[in-house]
Design an enzyme around this catalytic site. Structure first.
Site, short mmCIF file in Angstrom:
data_model
loop_
_atom_site.label_atom_id
_atom_site.label_comp_id
_atom_site.label_asym_id
_atom_site.label_seq_id
_atom_site.Cartn_x
_atom_site.Cartn_y
_atom_site.Cartn_z
N ILE A 79 0.78 -1.35 -0.19
CA ILE A 79 -0.09 0.30 0.14
C ILE A 79 0.74 1.50 0.11
O ILE A 79 0.39 2.32 -0.42
CB ILE A 79 -0.96 0.13 1.79
N ASN A 96 11.87 -9.31 7.04
CA ASN A 96 12.65 -8.50 8.12
C ASN A 96 11.69 -9.68 9.65
O ASN A 96 10.41 -9.79 8.97
CB ASN A 96 11.58 -6.84 8.13
N HIS A 100 6.08 -12.35 5.73
CA HIS A 100 5.58 -11.78 4.72
C HIS A 100 7.17 -11.40 4.10
O HIS A 100 8.43 -11.42 4.75
CB HIS A 100 5.06 -10.47 4.67
P1 5GP Z 1 7.10 -4.48 7.32
O1 5GP Z 1 8.10 -3.45 8.11
O2 5GP Z 1 6.59 -5.07 8.42
O3 5GP Z 1 8.22 -5.75 6.79
O4 5GP Z 1 6.39 -4.34 5.96
C1 5GP Z 1 4.89 -4.48 6.02
C2 5GP Z 1 4.00 -3.73 5.19
O5 5GP Z 1 3.58 -4.33 4.88
C3 5GP Z 1 5.15 -2.16 4.85
O6 5GP Z 1 5.79 -2.20 3.73
C4 5GP Z 1 3.28 -1.65 4.36
O7 5GP Z 1 3.51 -0.87 3.38
C5 5GP Z 1 2.86 -2.27 4.27
N1 5GP Z 1 1.18 -2.50 4.69
C6 5GP Z 1 0.54 -2.20 5.71
N2 5GP Z 1 -0.79 -2.78 6.08
C7 5GP Z 1 -0.96 -2.09 4.69
C8 5GP Z 1 -2.19 -2.23 4.02
O8 5GP Z 1 -3.29 -2.80 4.57
N3 5GP Z 1 -1.95 -3.09 2.42
C9 5GP Z 1 -0.84 -3.14 2.01
N4 5GP Z 1 -1.09 -3.59 0.55
N5 5GP Z 1 0.09 -3.41 2.67
C10 5GP Z 1 0.12 -2.76 4.00
#
Ligand code: 5GP
Ligand code: ZN
Length: 113
Positions: free
Chosen positions: A30, A86, A99
């Site tokens: 997003i 991460n 993820h």
């Molecule tokens: P992290 O920092 O946990 O490795 O990355 C989480 C990722 O999930 C971030 O890049 C963030 O932009 C994405 N993200 C968080 N909430 C949402 C959402 O509701 N929809 C989508 N498509 N991505 C999300």
């Protein structure tokens, strides 16, 4: 369950889903940090890489296969891409559902941390 990625899997939150099979789903981030920024996740809620059992480790290989397929489809397989997972607070993990990020479409910094 207040996990945002589980809500995406359940279609309770809309997202741009690019791939899915019985085990894995992939969608666009997003808040993209590169022209192509995809998220690849298991459908099963596993909080992080450190919660992955040895018996489940083939999941990561399957996620990489999906990422490689999507990189081809996005046209970045030749120019290059980065896969990143991460894990935990100091690993920069914000969403507590395992993820993999696929980042591509611009020159990425060689610096990782
Ligand atoms: P992290 O920092 O946990 O490795 O990355 C989480 C990722 O999930 C971030 O890049 C963030 O932009 C994405 N993200 C968080 N909430 C949402 C959402 O509701 N929809 C989508 N498509 N991505 C999300
Ligand atoms: Zn979840």
């Amino acid at each position: 369950m207040d996990c945002v990625f589980c809500q995406i899997i359940a279609r309770e939150i809309p997202s741009d889903i690019l791939y899915q099979d019985e085990e894995i789903i992939a969608f666009r981030d997003i808040n993209p940090q590169a022209p192509t920024h995809l998220i690849i996740i298991p459908k099963r809620h596993i909080p992080s890489l450190s919660h992955l059992s040895e018996a489940e480790s083939s999941l990561i290989g399957n996620m990489v296969n999906v990422a490689n397929q999507l990189a081809k489809r996005e046209g970045v397989a030749e120019s290059g891409y980065r896969l990143a997972i991460n894990c935990g607070e100091q690993g920069g993990q914000l969403v507590s559902h395992l993820h993999m990020h696929l980042l591509a479409g611009r020159q990425l910094s060689p610096q990782l941390g």
